[in-house]
Design a protein around this motif. Structure first.
Motif, mmCIF file in Angstrom:
data_model
loop_
_atom_site.group_PDB
_atom_site.id
_atom_site.type_symbol
_atom_site.label_atom_id
_atom_site.label_comp_id
_atom_site.label_asym_id
_atom_site.label_seq_id
_atom_site.Cartn_x
_atom_site.Cartn_y
_atom_site.Cartn_z
ATOM 1 N N ASP A 138 0.849 -1.187 0.000
ATOM 2 C CA ASP A 138 0.000 0.000 0.000
ATOM 3 C C ASP A 138 0.887 1.241 0.000
ATOM 4 O O ASP A 138 2.080 1.177 0.329
ATOM 5 C CB ASP A 138 -0.943 -0.005 1.203
ATOM 6 N N ALA A 139 0.324 2.379 -0.375
ATOM 7 C CA ALA A 139 1.124 3.588 -0.610
ATOM 8 C C ALA A 139 1.920 4.013 0.617
ATOM 9 O O ALA A 139 3.086 4.398 0.513
ATOM 10 C CB ALA A 139 0.212 4.730 -1.064
ATOM 11 N N ALA A 140 1.308 3.955 1.811
ATOM 12 C CA ALA A 140 2.001 4.399 3.019
ATOM 13 C C ALA A 140 3.229 3.544 3.292
ATOM 14 O O ALA A 140 4.314 4.056 3.598
ATOM 15 C CB ALA A 140 1.051 4.363 4.213
ATOM 16 N N HIS A 141 3.093 2.217 3.181
ATOM 17 C CA HIS A 141 4.229 1.325 3.438
ATOM 18 C C HIS A 141 5.263 1.404 2.316
ATOM 19 O O HIS A 141 6.468 1.223 2.560
ATOM 20 C CB HIS A 141 3.746 -0.106 3.627
ATOM 21 N N ALA A 142 4.820 1.666 1.095
ATOM 22 C CA ALA A 142 5.774 1.827 -0.002
ATOM 23 C C ALA A 142 6.642 3.053 0.228
ATOM 24 O O ALA A 142 7.871 3.012 0.031
ATOM 25 C CB ALA A 142 5.028 1.945 -1.330
ATOM 26 N N LEU A 143 6.040 4.145 0.657
ATOM 27 C CA LEU A 143 6.807 5.364 0.954
ATOM 28 C C LEU A 143 7.759 5.129 2.117
ATOM 29 O O LEU A 143 8.931 5.516 2.075
ATOM 30 C CB LEU A 143 5.854 6.510 1.287
ATOM 31 N N ASP A 144 7.265 4.490 3.171
ATOM 32 C CA ASP A 144 8.101 4.228 4.344
ATOM 33 C C ASP A 144 9.318 3.394 3.960
ATOM 34 O O ASP A 144 10.450 3.699 4.365
ATOM 35 C CB ASP A 144 7.271 3.504 5.397
ATOM 36 N N ALA A 145 9.123 2.364 3.166
ATOM 37 C CA ALA A 145 10.231 1.480 2.777
ATOM 38 C C ALA A 145 11.213 2.198 1.856
ATOM 39 O O ALA A 145 12.441 2.030 1.979
ATOM 40 C CB ALA A 145 9.678 0.231 2.090
ATOM 41 N N ALA A 146 10.709 3.014 0.943
ATOM 42 C CA ALA A 146 11.600 3.731 0.023
ATOM 43 C C ALA A 146 12.453 4.739 0.772
ATOM 44 O O ALA A 146 13.668 4.850 0.540
ATOM 45 C CB ALA A 146 10.777 4.429 -1.059
ATOM 46 N N PHE A 147 11.856 5.482 1.695
ATOM 47 C CA PHE A 147 12.630 6.450 2.483
ATOM 48 C C PHE A 147 13.647 5.734 3.359
ATOM 49 O O PHE A 147 14.781 6.203 3.524
ATOM 50 C CB PHE A 147 11.692 7.306 3.346
ATOM 51 N N ALA A 148 13.271 4.585 3.934
ATOM 52 C CA ALA A 148 14.199 3.836 4.783
ATOM 53 C C ALA A 148 15.424 3.393 3.988
ATOM 54 O O ALA A 148 16.564 3.454 4.473
ATOM 55 C CB ALA A 148 13.496 2.643 5.406
ATOM 56 N N ALA A 149 15.202 2.940 2.755
ATOM 57 C CA ALA A 149 16.321 2.489 1.925
ATOM 58 C C ALA A 149 17.249 3.649 1.589
ATOM 59 O O ALA A 149 18.481 3.515 1.651
ATOM 60 C CB ALA A 149 15.788 1.846 0.645
ATOM 61 N N HIS A 150 16.677 4.806 1.237
ATOM 62 C CA HIS A 150 17.507 5.966 0.916
ATOM 63 C C HIS A 150 18.231 6.484 2.149
ATOM 64 O O HIS A 150 19.378 6.932 2.064
ATOM 65 C CB HIS A 150 16.640 7.064 0.292
ATOM 66 N N ARG A 151 17.574 6.428 3.291
ATOM 67 C CA ARG A 151 18.220 6.880 4.522
ATOM 68 C C ARG A 151 19.438 6.017 4.833
ATOM 69 O O ARG A 151 20.498 6.514 5.220
ATOM 70 C CB ARG A 151 17.224 6.812 5.681
ATOM 71 N N GLU A 152 19.288 4.718 4.683
ATOM 72 C CA GLU A 152 20.399 3.798 4.945
ATOM 73 C C GLU A 152 21.587 4.108 4.040
ATOM 74 O O GLU A 152 22.747 4.066 4.476
ATOM 75 C CB GLU A 152 19.925 2.365 4.747
ATOM 76 N N GLN A 153 21.306 4.442 2.799
ATOM 77 C CA GLN A 153 22.385 4.778 1.861
ATOM 78 C C GLN A 153 23.104 6.059 2.285
ATOM 79 O O GLN A 153 24.331 6.139 2.232
ATOM 80 C CB GLN A 153 21.813 4.935 0.455
ATOM 81 N N LEU A 154 22.348 7.064 2.724
ATOM 82 C CA LEU A 154 22.968 8.327 3.131
ATOM 83 C C LEU A 154 23.820 8.142 4.380
ATOM 84 O O LEU A 154 24.931 8.671 4.468
ATOM 85 C CB LEU A 154 21.893 9.383 3.388
ATOM 86 N N VAL A 155 23.301 7.399 5.346
ATOM 87 C CA VAL A 155 24.064 7.168 6.572
ATOM 88 C C VAL A 155 25.362 6.438 6.251
ATOM 89 O O VAL A 155 26.426 6.737 6.812
ATOM 90 C CB VAL A 155 23.219 6.366 7.582
ATOM 91 N N ALA A 156 25.322 5.490 5.329
ATOM 92 C CA ALA A 156 26.534 4.747 4.953
ATOM 93 C C ALA A 156 27.567 5.653 4.298
ATOM 94 O O ALA A 156 28.777 5.465 4.476
ATOM 95 C CB ALA A 156 26.165 3.599 4.009
ATOM 96 N N LEU A 157 27.104 6.664 3.545
ATOM 97 C CA LEU A 157 28.032 7.586 2.888
ATOM 98 C C LEU A 157 28.698 8.517 3.889
ATOM 99 O O LEU A 157 29.832 8.947 3.695
ATOM 100 C CB LEU A 157 27.295 8.413 1.828
ATOM 101 N N GLY A 158 28.009 8.857 4.977
ATOM 102 C CA GLY A 158 28.584 9.736 5.994
ATOM 103 C C GLY A 158 28.710 11.164 5.509
ATOM 104 O O GLY A 158 28.185 11.562 4.470
ATOM 105 N N GLY A 159 29.442 11.977 6.280
ATOM 106 C CA GLY A 159 29.686 13.376 5.912
ATOM 107 C C GLY A 159 28.401 14.145 5.706
ATOM 108 O O GLY A 159 27.420 13.984 6.440
ATOM 109 N N TYR A 160 28.406 14.992 4.686
ATOM 110 C CA TYR A 160 27.227 15.808 4.397
ATOM 111 C C TYR A 160 26.012 14.937 4.110
ATOM 112 O O TYR A 160 24.902 15.247 4.534
ATOM 113 C CB TYR A 160 27.518 16.719 3.206
ATOM 114 N N PHE A 161 26.206 13.819 3.400
ATOM 115 C CA PHE A 161 25.083 12.945 3.097
ATOM 116 C C PHE A 161 24.487 12.383 4.383
ATOM 117 O O PHE A 161 23.272 12.267 4.526
ATOM 118 C CB PHE A 161 25.528 11.803 2.182
#
Length: 558
Positions: free
Chosen positions: A104-127
């Motif tokens: 459903d749309a709410a869970h799709a958004l939650d999962a997509a943001f979670a995946a992008h957040r994980e990528q940014l945290v892994a990059l560190g620094g400004y990201f």
């Protein structure tokens, strides 16, 4: 007759004071993020895909609307950057893919943001710093798709002390006059919350874990100087604190004159600005940091020479002196037109002056525009993220070839501070950026909530690097200023002056308190405070409650 303050408040919490001032009022907490409902069966995947896109578009549109109503260039830039993140095609593509596969749309958004957040945290620094922005965007998007109001500042109908886990830039820049003070559980001295609270003159405390226990309506007193939150106070006591705070703000607002100590030692007070909109007549003695990157945000192509000339001239025409920082961007602060690939550790990669290694035309165009726009203004230009004397020499040669005669380097890397004497053989001045210098000195991410104490600009290791730069400037007969957040701290201003710093650059709202702080001490007292800070640490020696003696006959005249 007002109720006398109690000898000892009933209880207190301690965080890090990041925006000075002492006020009191009832707590109003930020609403919790929207809760995800239980997953539901999807009977119409295309409808869920459509709902995902509509929610992201609504979030981007709301942020763009806020940007259009924002008062400062810094607020506009922050909000526009968040709007760009909400409109990121990769984020939308991922959420829509998940919705098309049965979420459903709410869970799709939650999962997509979670995946992008994980990528940014892994990059560190400004990201990594942008991960908190993604959390805010996720909450807004989920609320939108569920038909709930988007999260934001509470509105209890009376003045209040805002308490939150953290504040997003979108929230901070829209604070109204009913917000008496800010207390957050997370954040650090150089977070968006801290910077924008100082710019607005709102007392603020960050990294205060005990704030989680405060409830709506709790009466508290907030001291942004010491980082202390007193709880369980009586209303008469709170009213007295508010009256004193109002009188103090009015007194400071009437303050005028140049920065100087009680015995007349000059310490020019300059402004940090992002555009002409940030200038306030009579607020400072010039501009000590003109952040030019706001002109470059949200662009697929760089601004033309003529665009840059017009933007710079609008600032130069309103100030007798302007210190321009050339573009401070790169893989840590990605700008689309630069086309730089992601790096595993952007904070240690191509950023600031280093972008010139791969995009030299950007700097040449900017230097040409600055020179062309100068007019009658005294224009100084400096490069960010200088690390070696060779970089300082090459930048100075480039700038002077364009007709710019006062050329400097920012000291944001310990290597530059250690080689300050060599840098000054090639440049005319140094400007110490304490935000990044602190981050690199202590190997502490500026946004890490558990390391905020290491980013306190009163740390002796950081002050020793500032002292080294000031000493090199004194030996060379060249100025050394500070333009980081430490410059706007009225408690630290006398310490920096005592170290030999020749100017301080800050937000306009910080100038009056810093002016009064300097006027309350002699230069010799500044030197004594500096010696104490270098040996024992400013915060520890003074229990984070030191203030200069009240201004009297030696105060700067209005």
């Amino acid at each position: 007759m007002s109720e006398p303050p109690p000898a000892e408040p009933p209880g207190s919490l301690l965080g890090i004071g990041v925006s000075p001032g002492h006020t009191a009022g009832p707590v109003a907490r930020m609403a919790a993020p929207p809760e995800l409902p239980a997953r539901r069966p999807v009977v119409d995947p295309p409808a869920e895909v459509k709902a995902v896109g509509a929610a992201l578009e609504a979030v981007a549109a709301e942020l763009e609307r806020r940007a259009g109503a924002a008062a400062s260039a810094e607020a506009v830039a922050i909000l526009e950057a968040q709007a760009m993140m909400a409109a990121d095609p990769m984020l939308r593509e991922e959420a829509e893919r998940l919705a098309s596969e049965g979420l459903d749309a709410a869970h799709a958004l939650d999962a997509a943001f979670a995946a992008h957040r994980e990528q940014l945290v892994a990059l560190g620094g400004y990201f990594g710093e942008r991960a908190a922005d993604l959390d805010d965007l996720r909450n807004r998007a989920v609320a939108a798709v569920l038909g709930l109001p988007m999260p934001g500042i509470p509105s209890p109908g009376h003045p209040f002390v805002l308490v939150a886990a953290d504040l997003s830039p979108a929230d901070t820049v829209t604070l109204g006059p009913e917000v008496l003070a800010i207390v957050t559980e997370q954040g650090g001295p150089t977070s968006h919350t801290a910077i924008l609270a100082r710019a607005r003159g709102v007392p603020a405390i960050v990294a205060c874990p005990g704030a989680a226990a405060l409830a709506d309506g709790d009466p508290v007193a907030v001291d942004g100087d010491t980082g202390r939150v007193d709880t369980g106070i009586r209303e008469a006591f709170a009213q007295e604190i508010r009256v004193r705070h109002g009188l103090e703000r009015a007194r400071l607002a009437a303050s005028r004159g140049p920065g100087r100590t009680a015995d007349g030692h000059p310490v020019p007070l300059l402004l940090n600005v992002g555009s002409a909109a940030d200038l306030r007549d009579g607020a400072g003695e010039g501009v000590g940091l003109f952040r030019t990157e706001f002109l470059f945000l949200d662009r697929r192509t760089p601004p033309s020479l003529d665009e840059q000339v017009a933007a710079y001239a609008a600032v130069f025409e309103r100030s007798p002196k302007v210190v321009v920082r050339t573009l401070d961007a790169g893989t840590d602060k990605p700008l689309p037109f630069l086309g730089l690939p992601p790096e595993p550790n952007p904070a240690l990669g191509l950023r600031g002056l280093r972008v010139d290694r791969v995009r030299p035309a950007v700097l040449d165009t900017q230097l040409a525009a600055i020179a062309q726009a100068a007019g009658d203004c005294e224009v100084w230009v400096m490069a960010p993220m200088v690390a070696t004397w060779q970089e300082a020499r090459d930048f100075a040669e480039r700038a002077r070839a364009h007709g710019l005669t006062r050329v400097g380097a920012m000291v944001e890397i310990p290597a530059a501070a250690l080689l300050a004497d060599l840098l000054l053989e090639y440049v005319d001045f140094l400007s110490v950026g304490t935000n990044d210098l602190g981050q690199y000195t202590f190997a502490a991410d500026r946004m890490h909530p558990g390391l905020a104490d290491l980013l306190d600009p009163g740390q002796p290791a950081l002050l020793r690097l500032v002292a080294d730069c000031a000493r090199a400037g004194r030996d060379a007969g060249k100025p050394v200023g500070v333009c980081g957040e430490a410059a706007g701290d009225p408690r630290l201003a006398p310490v920096l002056a005592g170290l030999g710093v020749t100017s301080l650059s800050m937000s306009a709202a910080s100038v009056p308190a810093v002016r009064e702080s300097l006027a309350g001490v002699t230069f010799e007292e500044c030197r004594v405070l500096a010696e104490q800070a270098l040996s024992a640490g400013f915060r520890e020696r003074h229990d984070r409650r030191w203030k200069p003696r009240p201004s009297g006959a030696n105060a700067v005249e209005a």
